[in-house]
Design a protein around this motif. Structure first.
Motif, PDB file in Angstrom:
ATOM      1  N   ALA A   1      92.593  72.676  33.951  1.00 24.88           N
ATOM      2  CA  ALA A   1      91.492  73.428  33.336  1.00 24.88           C
ATOM      3  C   ALA A   1      91.281  74.781  34.003  1.00 24.88           C
ATOM      4  CB  ALA A   1      90.204  72.616  33.386  1.00 24.88           C
ATOM      5  N   LYS A   2      91.017  75.788  33.165  1.00 24.57           N
ATOM      6  CA  LYS A   2      90.728  77.150  33.617  1.00 24.57           C
ATOM      7  C   LYS A   2      89.561  77.683  32.814  1.00 24.57           C
ATOM      8  CE  LYS A   2      95.633  78.085  34.289  1.00 24.57           C
ATOM      9  NZ  LYS A   2      96.768  78.919  33.933  1.00 24.57           N
ATOM     10  N   ILE A   3      88.584  78.244  33.471  1.00 25.17           N
ATOM     11  CA  ILE A   3      87.460  78.854  32.775  1.00 25.17           C
ATOM     12  C   ILE A   3      87.888  80.253  32.336  1.00 25.17           C
ATOM     13  CG2 ILE A   3      85.063  79.618  32.979  1.00 25.17           C
ATOM     14  CD1 ILE A   3      84.753  77.407  35.143  1.00 25.17           C
ATOM     15  N   VAL A   4      87.756  80.516  31.050  1.00 28.26           N
ATOM     16  CA  VAL A   4      88.229  81.788  30.496  1.00 28.26           C
ATOM     17  C   VAL A   4      87.229  82.333  29.485  1.00 28.26           C
ATOM     18  CG1 VAL A   4      90.664  81.121  30.769  1.00 28.26           C
ATOM     19  CG2 VAL A   4      89.522  80.751  28.580  1.00 28.26           C
TER      20      VAL A   4
ATOM     21  N   SER B   1      85.710  69.105  30.629  1.00 30.02           N
ATOM     22  CA  SER B   1      86.376  69.776  31.750  1.00 30.02           C
ATOM     23  C   SER B   1      85.950  69.199  33.099  1.00 30.02           C
ATOM     24  CB  SER B   1      86.073  71.277  31.736  1.00 30.02           C
ATOM     25  OG  SER B   1      84.715  71.531  32.107  1.00 30.02           O
ATOM     26  N   GLN B   2      84.957  68.347  33.091  1.00 28.21           N
ATOM     27  CA  GLN B   2      84.401  67.819  34.334  1.00 28.21           C
ATOM     28  C   GLN B   2      85.009  66.470  34.714  1.00 28.21           C
ATOM     29  OE1 GLN B   2      81.347  69.892  35.941  1.00 28.21           O
ATOM     30  NE2 GLN B   2      83.174  70.828  35.050  1.00 28.21           N
ATOM     31  N   LYS B   3      85.509  66.368  35.939  1.00 33.49           N
ATOM     32  CA  LYS B   3      86.068  65.105  36.426  1.00 33.49           C
ATOM     33  C   LYS B   3      85.040  63.989  36.258  1.00 33.49           C
ATOM     34  CE  LYS B   3      89.255  67.098  39.730  1.00 33.49           C
ATOM     35  NZ  LYS B   3      89.525  67.443  41.124  1.00 33.49           N
ATOM     36  N   GLY B   4      85.478  62.872  35.711  1.00 36.25           N
ATOM     37  CA  GLY B   4      84.624  61.704  35.548  1.00 36.25           C
ATOM     38  C   GLY B   4      83.890  61.636  34.225  1.00 36.25           C
TER      39      GLY B   4
ATOM     40  N   LYS C   1      76.338  77.967  30.112  1.00 35.11           N
ATOM     41  CA  LYS C   1      75.124  77.548  29.400  1.00 35.11           C
ATOM     42  C   LYS C   1      74.758  76.110  29.734  1.00 35.11           C
ATOM     43  CE  LYS C   1      73.249  76.774  24.804  1.00 35.11           C
ATOM     44  NZ  LYS C   1      73.432  76.891  23.371  1.00 35.11           N
ATOM     45  N   ARG C   2      75.763  75.268  29.946  1.00 35.87           N
ATOM     46  CA  ARG C   2      75.539  73.854  30.213  1.00 35.87           C
ATOM     47  C   ARG C   2      75.406  73.540  31.704  1.00 35.87           C
ATOM     48  NH1 ARG C   2      77.454  74.935  25.657  1.00 35.87           N
ATOM     49  NH2 ARG C   2      76.886  73.669  23.853  1.00 35.87           N
ATOM     50  N   GLY C   3      75.486  74.561  32.548  1.00 33.57           N
ATOM     51  CA  GLY C   3      75.300  74.371  33.987  1.00 33.57           C
ATOM     52  C   GLY C   3      76.343  73.468  34.615  1.00 33.57           C
ATOM     53  N   LEU C   4      77.587  73.543  34.125  1.00 34.93           N
ATOM     54  CA  LEU C   4      78.652  72.686  34.641  1.00 34.93           C
ATOM     55  C   LEU C   4      79.180  73.218  35.975  1.00 34.93           C
ATOM     56  CD1 LEU C   4      80.377  71.983  31.226  1.00 34.93           C
ATOM     57  CD2 LEU C   4      78.697  70.580  32.421  1.00 34.93           C
ATOM     58  N   ASP C   5      79.950  72.400  36.672  1.00 42.51           N
ATOM     59  CA  ASP C   5      80.380  72.680  38.044  1.00 42.51           C
ATOM     60  C   ASP C   5      81.857  73.072  38.114  1.00 42.51           C
ATOM     61  OD1 ASP C   5      80.937  72.654  40.776  1.00 42.51           O
ATOM     62  OD2 ASP C   5      79.880  70.774  41.146  1.00 42.51           O
ATOM     63  N   GLU C   6      82.126  74.296  38.534  1.00 44.35           N
ATOM     64  CA  GLU C   6      83.507  74.776  38.668  1.00 44.35           C
ATOM     65  C   GLU C   6      84.311  73.963  39.669  1.00 44.35           C
ATOM     66  OE1 GLU C   6      84.432  79.001  38.822  1.00 44.35           O
ATOM     67  OE2 GLU C   6      82.371  79.417  38.154  1.00 44.35           O
ATOM     68  N   ASP C   7      83.651  73.330  40.633  1.00 45.37           N
ATOM     69  CA  ASP C   7      84.340  72.530  41.641  1.00 45.37           C
ATOM     70  C   ASP C   7      84.754  71.152  41.116  1.00 45.37           C
ATOM     71  OD1 ASP C   7      84.121  74.525  43.597  1.00 45.37           O
ATOM     72  OD2 ASP C   7      82.124  73.823  44.184  1.00 45.37           O
ATOM     73  N   LYS C   8      84.353  70.812  39.892  1.00 45.92           N
ATOM     74  CA  LYS C   8      84.673  69.504  39.321  1.00 45.92           C
ATOM     75  C   LYS C   8      85.607  69.601  38.123  1.00 45.92           C
ATOM     76  CE  LYS C   8      80.441  67.234  40.835  1.00 45.92           C
ATOM     77  NZ  LYS C   8      79.221  66.538  40.438  1.00 45.92           N
ATOM     78  N   LEU C   9      86.368  70.690  38.013  1.00 44.36           N
ATOM     79  CA  LEU C   9      87.278  70.844  36.877  1.00 44.36           C
ATOM     80  C   LEU C   9      88.419  69.833  36.938  1.00 44.36           C
ATOM     81  CD1 LEU C   9      87.644  74.740  36.621  1.00 44.36           C
ATOM     82  CD2 LEU C   9      86.390  73.225  35.063  1.00 44.36           C
TER      83      LEU C   9
END
Length: 120
Positions: free
Chosen positions: A99-102, A48-51, A87-95
């Motif tokens: 992508a939608k967090i649900v 879900s993370q850009k890059g 849990k993985r400490g991912l960044d909502e600003d890099k979706l």
């Protein structure tokens, strides 16, 4: 062929073949006029993370970053498991696009009328 379709993906760089094939199938479903969701859970949430997918390219397939972008551009939706994401400490600003967090309830709601699914 109207209807819905779900591809559940729990892999990322830990199994790039499965991650790639999941998005190949998702693209085929959305191209077949199915309302299609890719559900990313566990390690799959990293996609879900850009890059993140930029260096994943399985022989014989389009690069994964292109498969993900094409899926979103065709109207596909990517659901990202909220607890797995956190849990993985991912960044909502890099979706990535689409992508939608649900929470799990959103996937259950989408599938409630008997949407077929495949898992990778």
């Amino acid at each position: 062929m109207p209807g819905k379709f779900v591809v559940s993906l729990s892999c990322a760089k830990n199994d790039t073949d499965k991650a790639t094939v999941a998005f190949v199938i998702a693209n085929a479903a959305v191209a077949s006029d199915k309302e299609t969701v890719v559900f990313l859970s566990i390690e799959g949430t990293r996609l879900s993370q850009k890059g993140y997918a930029d260096d994943i390219h399985e022989e014989g397939f389009a690069p994964l970053k292109d498969l993900i972008a094409n899926f979103a551009a065709a109207g596909g939706t990517i659901y990202v498991c909220s607890p797995c994401f956190k849990k993985r400490g991912l960044d909502e600003d890099k979706l990535v696009d689409g992508a939608k967090i649900v929470g799990g309830a959103k996937l259950v709601e989408f599938m409630s009328d008997g949407a077929p699914s495949v898992s990778y």
